[in-house]
Structure formats: C-alpha cells, structure tokens
Design an enzyme around this catalytic site. Structure first.
Site, PDB file in Angstrom:
ATOM      1  N   ASN A   1       0.783  -1.245   0.000  1.00  0.00           N
ATOM      2  CA  ASN A   1       0.000   0.000   0.000  1.00  0.00           C
ATOM      3  C   ASN A   1       0.807   1.282   0.000  1.00  0.00           C
ATOM      4  O   ASN A   1       0.355   2.309  -0.492  1.00  0.00           O
ATOM      5  CB  ASN A   1      -0.988  -0.013   1.169  1.00  0.00           C
ATOM      6  CG  ASN A   1      -0.290  -0.077   2.517  1.00  0.00           C
ATOM      7  OD1 ASN A   1       0.704  -0.779   2.682  1.00  0.00           O
ATOM      8  ND2 ASN A   1      -0.788   0.690   3.478  1.00  0.00           N
TER       9      ASN A   1
ATOM     10  N   GLU B   1       5.315  -5.129  11.746  1.00  0.00           N
ATOM     11  CA  GLU B   1       4.366  -4.023  11.579  1.00  0.00           C
ATOM     12  C   GLU B   1       3.156  -4.606  10.845  1.00  0.00           C
ATOM     13  O   GLU B   1       3.197  -4.799   9.634  1.00  0.00           O
ATOM     14  CB  GLU B   1       5.019  -2.888  10.797  1.00  0.00           C
ATOM     15  CG  GLU B   1       6.151  -2.202  11.526  1.00  0.00           C
ATOM     16  CD  GLU B   1       5.627  -1.207  12.565  1.00  0.00           C
ATOM     17  OE1 GLU B   1       4.416  -0.976  12.635  1.00  0.00           O
ATOM     18  OE2 GLU B   1       6.466  -0.671  13.332  1.00  0.00           O
TER      19      GLU B   1
ATOM     20  N   CYS C   1      -3.025   0.912   7.111  1.00  0.00           N
ATOM     21  CA  CYS C   1      -2.991   0.131   8.354  1.00  0.00           C
ATOM     22  C   CYS C   1      -3.633   0.864   9.524  1.00  0.00           C
ATOM     23  O   CYS C   1      -4.147   0.243  10.443  1.00  0.00           O
ATOM     24  CB  CYS C   1      -1.559  -0.234   8.710  1.00  0.00           C
ATOM     25  SG  CYS C   1      -0.505   1.188   9.028  1.00  0.00           S
TER      26      CYS C   1
HETATM   27  N1  LIG Z   1       1.727  -1.693  10.681  1.00  0.00           N
HETATM   28  C1  LIG Z   1       2.219  -1.129   9.600  1.00  0.00           C
HETATM   29  O1  LIG Z   1       3.143  -0.316   9.641  1.00  0.00           O
HETATM   30  C2  LIG Z   1       1.638  -1.500   8.257  1.00  0.00           C
HETATM   31  C3  LIG Z   1       1.894  -0.650   7.166  1.00  0.00           C
HETATM   32  C4  LIG Z   1       1.353  -1.010   5.920  1.00  0.00           C
HETATM   33  C5  LIG Z   1       0.605  -2.165   5.775  1.00  0.00           C
HETATM   34  N2  LIG Z   1       0.403  -2.952   6.869  1.00  0.00           N
HETATM   35  C6  LIG Z   1      -0.407  -4.172   6.736  1.00  0.00           C
HETATM   36  O2  LIG Z   1      -0.043  -4.880   5.548  1.00  0.00           O
HETATM   37  C7  LIG Z   1      -1.202  -5.554   5.042  1.00  0.00           C
HETATM   38  C8  LIG Z   1      -1.411  -5.223   3.593  1.00  0.00           C
HETATM   39  O3  LIG Z   1      -0.230  -5.414   2.852  1.00  0.00           O
HETATM   40  P1  LIG Z   1      -0.025  -6.739   1.968  1.00  0.00           P
HETATM   41  O4  LIG Z   1      -1.321  -7.203   1.416  1.00  0.00           O
HETATM   42  O5  LIG Z   1       1.100  -6.463   1.045  1.00  0.00           O
HETATM   43  O6  LIG Z   1       0.466  -7.762   3.095  1.00  0.00           O
HETATM   44  P2  LIG Z   1       0.970  -9.276   2.881  1.00  0.00           P
HETATM   45  O7  LIG Z   1       1.186  -9.841   4.216  1.00  0.00           O
HETATM   46  O8  LIG Z   1       0.093  -9.983   1.914  1.00  0.00           O
HETATM   47  O9  LIG Z   1       2.390  -9.101   2.137  1.00  0.00           O
HETATM   48  C9  LIG Z   1       3.406  -8.337   2.731  1.00  0.00           C
HETATM   49  C10 LIG Z   1       4.748  -8.796   2.154  1.00  0.00           C
HETATM   50  O10 LIG Z   1       4.969 -10.139   2.548  1.00  0.00           O
HETATM   51  C11 LIG Z   1       5.232 -10.955   1.401  1.00  0.00           C
HETATM   52  N3  LIG Z   1       4.713 -12.282   1.698  1.00  0.00           N
HETATM   53  C12 LIG Z   1       3.519 -12.804   1.343  1.00  0.00           C
HETATM   54  N4  LIG Z   1       3.393 -14.053   1.841  1.00  0.00           N
HETATM   55  C13 LIG Z   1       4.528 -14.315   2.519  1.00  0.00           C
HETATM   56  C14 LIG Z   1       5.025 -15.419   3.261  1.00  0.00           C
HETATM   57  N5  LIG Z   1       4.319 -16.537   3.393  1.00  0.00           N
HETATM   58  N6  LIG Z   1       6.254 -15.337   3.839  1.00  0.00           N
HETATM   59  C15 LIG Z   1       6.991 -14.209   3.713  1.00  0.00           C
HETATM   60  N7  LIG Z   1       6.584 -13.117   3.015  1.00  0.00           N
HETATM   61  C16 LIG Z   1       5.379 -13.187   2.435  1.00  0.00           C
HETATM   62  C17 LIG Z   1       4.527 -10.249   0.281  1.00  0.00           C
HETATM   63  O11 LIG Z   1       5.091 -10.602  -0.974  1.00  0.00           O
HETATM   64  C18 LIG Z   1       4.798  -8.791   0.634  1.00  0.00           C
HETATM   65  O12 LIG Z   1       6.088  -8.431   0.188  1.00  0.00           O
HETATM   66  C19 LIG Z   1      -2.371  -5.092   5.900  1.00  0.00           C
HETATM   67  O13 LIG Z   1      -2.640  -6.025   6.908  1.00  0.00           O
HETATM   68  C20 LIG Z   1      -1.854  -3.830   6.515  1.00  0.00           C
HETATM   69  O14 LIG Z   1      -2.497  -3.480   7.719  1.00  0.00           O
HETATM   70  C21 LIG Z   1       0.877  -2.651   8.102  1.00  0.00           C
HETATM   71  O1  LIG Z   2      -0.564   1.546   6.061  1.00  0.00           O
HETATM   72  C1  LIG Z   2       0.055   1.903   7.050  1.00  0.00           C
HETATM   73  C2  LIG Z   2       1.039   3.037   6.935  1.00  0.00           C
HETATM   74  O2  LIG Z   2       2.179   2.765   7.707  1.00  0.00           O
HETATM   75  C3  LIG Z   2       0.423   4.320   7.387  1.00  0.00           C
HETATM   76  S1  LIG Z   2       1.330   5.667   6.782  1.00  0.00           S
HETATM   77  O3  LIG Z   2       1.036   5.721   5.331  1.00  0.00           O
HETATM   78  O4  LIG Z   2       2.774   5.401   7.027  1.00  0.00           O
HETATM   79  O5  LIG Z   2       0.869   6.853   7.500  1.00  0.00           O
END
Ligand SMILES: NC(=O)c1ccc[n+]([C@@H]2O[C@H](COP(=O)([O-])OP(=O)(O)OC[C@H]3O[C@@H](n4cnc5c(N)ncnc54)[C@H](O)[C@@H]3O)[C@@H](O)[C@H]2O)c1
Ligand SMILES: O=C[C@H](O)CS(=O)(=O)O
Length: 479
Positions: A156, A252, A286
């Site tokens: 994202n 995260e 997130c």
């Molecule tokens: N807390 C934060 O700072 C933060 C920030 C942004 C997004 N997010 C979270 O990320 C999620 C959305 O992002 P997404 O759909 O890319 O997440 P995802 O978990 O599907 O993928 C994240 C990364 O992990 C890799 N991945 C996928 N399966 C894997 C596995 N089995 N082992 C190791 N790596 C693997 C993906 O290729 C990608 O690079 C949401 O839950 C969102 O809340 C959290």
């Molecule tokens: O999706 C989660 C991000 O960490 C929030 S922000 O874009 O860094 O503010």
C-alpha cells in the site's frame, strides 16, 4: 497508445540482474500490464545474502558522515526526480496522484531523518562502582550494526515503507535485502537506483523481486540474516515468526482501527478527519478508520453529516487531480470487500451509502447496525468501508474499541482533558490520537502496535535501535 512494457531487473549486490522467470506487474486501475520484474529463485536469494555479507562489512566501516552524505544524496535524487517517483507509485499502486505526491514527500523526509539519526547513534557510560568490588572499573555501552537486515514490505505504501527500512538500516551501518510486495515492486527498484546514484557502495543494498514465501522463507531462515523487518498482514507475520529462529524481528502488522466521537466533540473536525482517515488509499491503510463509535446524543447528526461528505468523494482515475479514491490493489481484493459487505447486510447491517463494486473500484461505504459476528466487524477490511455505531458512554466506547485482536492506533474526539487522559490510559493500542482520527503518523514518531498489530516500533530512530545491538565495555584500572 499502449504503455511500453518495461522489463525490469532486480538489484543483487551491485548488479542489476534478470531471473530465470519473470513476474507481471499490472496497473490495478486499468488492469493493463505495465512491467515485468524478475521472479527471484532461491539461488538468487542465496546470492543476495552472500553479497550482503560483504556489504555488511563495508557498511559497518562507513563513517557516520559518509552514511549521512549517502542518505541525503538519495533524498535529493528523489526530490529532483519527484515526478518520476510519483508516476511509478500511481502506475503500480492504488494511490491517486495527490496521495502519491504525499508519499514521495514523506519518503524524502524519512531518508533525511535517517541521515540525522545516524549522528545520534550513541551510548552511555556505566557507573560500575555502584556495586561493591567494582570500584576500579569504568565502562560504557555503545551500539553496533546487526549486520544483514531482511526487509519485507507491503503493497500500500510502495516507496515510503521501503524507505522506513532501508534508511535506518544504512544509517546504522547494516546491509539490507529488500523483498518488496509482488504487486508493487517498482517503487522499491527506483529507490535502489536513488541509492546507487548517491554512491552507496556495492552489496550494501539488494532488492529481490518475486512472490512471497518461496523466496522469503530462505531469506528469513538464513542464520546470516540478523534482523527480519516485516510489514504486512497478521497471518503472513505469524508465518514468518514461526520460521525466523533465534534472531531479532520487527513486525508491523494490521489493524481495524477505531475512532471515538464523544458528545462534546467538534463535529466538523471529527467529520473531516474520519472521512479522510476511512477512505484514503481506498481504505488500504494500516491505521485507517474502520470503526467509529459515536456517543448517542451526537449519533444521528454525525452519521448524517458523515454520509453526506462521503457521497461527495469522487472515485475515479488515479492520475486526475480531482480523484479522491482510486482502485483497490486488485479486483480480487475488491471482490473480497464486496463479499464482506454482503455478509454484513445478510446478518442485518444497514448500508447508508456505497456498497457497490466495479472491477477493482469499491464505492466508499458506510455501514451501521453491523452484528459483532460479521467478518467486517472483527477483521481488518483494508478497503473503503467504515462501521459507524452508537454508544451510551465513554466506557462503552473504550470497551468496544478494545474488543479486537488488533491494537495499532485509535482516535478520540473530546474537549475534556480528563476524558482524554482516561482514554489514553484505557485504550489498548500502540498510539492514541486526541481530537484526531486513528490515521495520524509522522515519520519520526515511534510507530507500531500491540496484540495482533505487531512487535516493536518503526519510525526512524526506533528502527535504528532495532537494527543495532548493544556492546558493554569495562576497563579494570590498576590500583
Ligand atoms: N503496521 C504497519 O506499519 C503497516 C503498514 C502497511 C501495511 N500494513 C499491513 O499490511 C497488510 C497489507 O499489505 P499486503 O497485502 O502487502 O500484506 P501481505 O502480508 O500480503 O504481504 C506483505 C509482504 O509479505 C510478502 N509475503 C507474502 N506471503 C509471505 C510469506 N508466506 N512469507 C513471507 N513473506 C510473504 C509479500 O510478498 C509482501 O512483500 C495489511 O494487513 C496492513 O495493515 C501494516
Ligand atoms: O498503512 C500503514 C502506513 O504505515 C500508514 S502511513 O502511510 O505510514 O501513515
């Protein structure tokens, strides 16, 4: 005219290389193929780790001013090529042109912060003589780099969340191997270019593109990798934590963030903040607002105003300045959100506006009367849907907010200081925003959650702490 399909290469050590297989990258808004990237093999991962061992030795010997100089130059390169970085984010992700510009500006800030924090990686003296028998000892503790950081990032925020791992890693004197989201890998490759233009020595940074576990497992399991920095979904994070073995991790993860609106709230402020917090990046945020709890006397007024403002939002082409909401990252994800809305409706929820999907686009949707057993009430929707429910009191709002497996950030609108401090104390989250929605972050603050929202904190200084180890030194002086 059809866009030219770019055949990208990935960066392993100091070389841009192809892989035996390729992976397609699509524009989620149009469905068009925009690029192909290498689909790294396990051998590619092993090569990256081998190069990173050399890179870690080089990085650790860079002086602080050399690290600062590289980080500032990378930031300046991105600033000088801002339009190109913005266009890459728009092409591969869900972001509108206005959202993409904000992300590029934040990435520049993250790298400049990393340069600044590189000069603040310090230690402290230890007063050994506090303990009898240690009167002739003096000593100190200092931080040193962990060596190799594995950085796995989500779709994202395809640029700044990569910068949040690469910047601190380099500031701390590490080597870093990035595995960007398979859906949005291009911005990470452009970031790598910025670092090479900035004079980063070979082997310190690799960006290996490809799918999830098949290349992430050998990366996170390798003993030479000493810190796994993961940002992504809860289930993926849980899988990774089972595999990493005895090494530091930063997680995260997701959230279904609440915002509380009490009867003394500034309604206009609350509406503006929560509408933006709910639907930015098509809800793929997130800390996006997924749950809003409104104290009864204000409920109907708030709901009516919120729906009215939501209906003004324009869903459309990402590259148009007037667009407020772009597509979700894929039609598959949009169909998932559509099915969650349908389930909630079947269970008795009311749809106040939105609810419709067209390909990867989902209308901004407001639900009320959502039964607690509905998937959308308990899981992370990560889409443009918000639940607005009435509560009788602050206590009920706090209980509802805490009734979640997540704990990233929460918001509350109130004019009373005592109420704010009660919420700060009782809300079980990594961050509590007062007179703001949950959607507040600056790149210098400690960022992360409790419960299913993660382990540890990012935010440049805090990532640097996680990417370093402490060493205690004691001198025994001759009597
Ligand atoms: N807390 C934060 O700072 C933060 C920030 C942004 C997004 N997010 C979270 O990320 C999620 C959305 O992002 P997404 O759909 O890319 O997440 P995802 O978990 O599907 O993928 C994240 C990364 O992990 C890799 N991945 C996928 N399966 C894997 C596995 N089995 N082992 C190791 N790596 C693997 C993906 O290729 C990608 O690079 C949401 O839950 C969102 O809340 C959290
Ligand atoms: O999706 C989660 C991000 O960490 C929030 S922000 O874009 O860094 O503010």
């Amino acid at each position: 005219m059809k866009n030219q399909i770019v055949q990208e290469r990935m960066l392993i050590g100091g070389e841009w290389v192809k892989a035996k297989e390729e992976m397609d990258v699509f524009d989620p808004g149009t469905g068009e193929l925009i690029a192909t990237v290498p689909s790294a093999s396990v051998e590619d991962v092993k090569e990256a780790i081998k190069k990173a061992k050399d890179g870690a030795e080089k990085s650790a010997t860079l002086s602080v001013h050399e690290r600062m100089n590289i980080l500032h130059k990378a930031a300046s390169y991105i600033e000088a090529n801002k339009t190109s970085f913005v266009n890459t984010i728009i092409a591969e992700s869900s972001k509108t042109i206005r959202e993409a510009r904000k992300e590029v500006i934040r990435c520049i800030e993250t790298l400049r912060l990393s340069a600044e924090e590189a000069r603040r990686i310090d230690g402290q003296t230890i007063p050994f003589s506090q303990m009898p028998g240690h009167e002739t000892r003096v000593g100190y503790v200092y931080r040193f780099p962990v060596g190799i950081v594995a950085a796995i990032t989500p779709f994202n925020d395809p640029l700044n969340l990569v910068a949040h791992k690469v910047g601190p890693a380099i500031a701390a004197g590490n080597a870093v191997i990035v595995k960007p989201a398979s859906l949005t890998p291009l911005s990470a490759l452009r970031l790598a270019e910025a670092f090479l233009h900035a004079g980063l020595p070979a082997n310190i940074l690799s960006v290996i593109t490809g799918r999830g576990s098949n290349i992430c497992d050998p990366l996170v399991e390798h003993d030479d990798v000493r810190f796994v920095s993961f940002t992504g979904g809860y289930e993926t994070g849980k899988e990774i934590t089972k595999k990493v073995g005895v090494k530091k991790t930063g997680m995260e993860l997701g959230s279904n963030s609440p915002t509380i609106i009490l009867k003394d709230a500034n309604v206009e402020e609350a509406i503006s903040s929560t509408v933006s917090g709910a639907f930015g990046v098509a809800g793929q945020n997130c800390i996006g607002v997924q749950r809003i709890y409104v104290e009864y006397p204000l409920y109907q007024t708030f709901l009516t105003r919120f729906v009215k403002e939501t209906k003004k939002l324009k869903v459309g082409t990402k590259s148009e300045e007037t667009t407020d909401i772009g597509p979700m990252i894929s039609e598959k994800e949009a169909k998932r959100v559509e099915s969650w809305i349908a389930e909630a409706k079947k269970l008795g929820a009311s749809i106040c506006c939105g609810g419709e999907r067209k390909k990867a686009y989902v209308e901004p949707t407001v639900l009320t009367n959502v039964p607690t057993q509905a998937t959308i009430a308990t899981q992370e929707v990560f889409g443009p849907v918000v639940l607005i429910e009435p509560v009788d009191s602050l206590q009920e709002a706090i209980e509802q907010s805490n009734d979640s497996g997540y704990g990233l950030q929460a918001g509350i609108f109130t004019e009373k200081l005592e109420t704010a401090f009660q919420a700060i104390h009782e809300l079980q989250f990594g961050g509590v925003m007062i007179n703001d929605s949950s959607d507040v972050r600056i790149d210098g603050m400690p960022f992360g959650g409790i419960k299913g929202s993660g382990i540890g904190r990012e935010g440049v200084r805090y990532a640097i702490e996680a990417m370093t180890e402490q060493k205690v030194v004691a001198f025994k002086l001759q009597k």
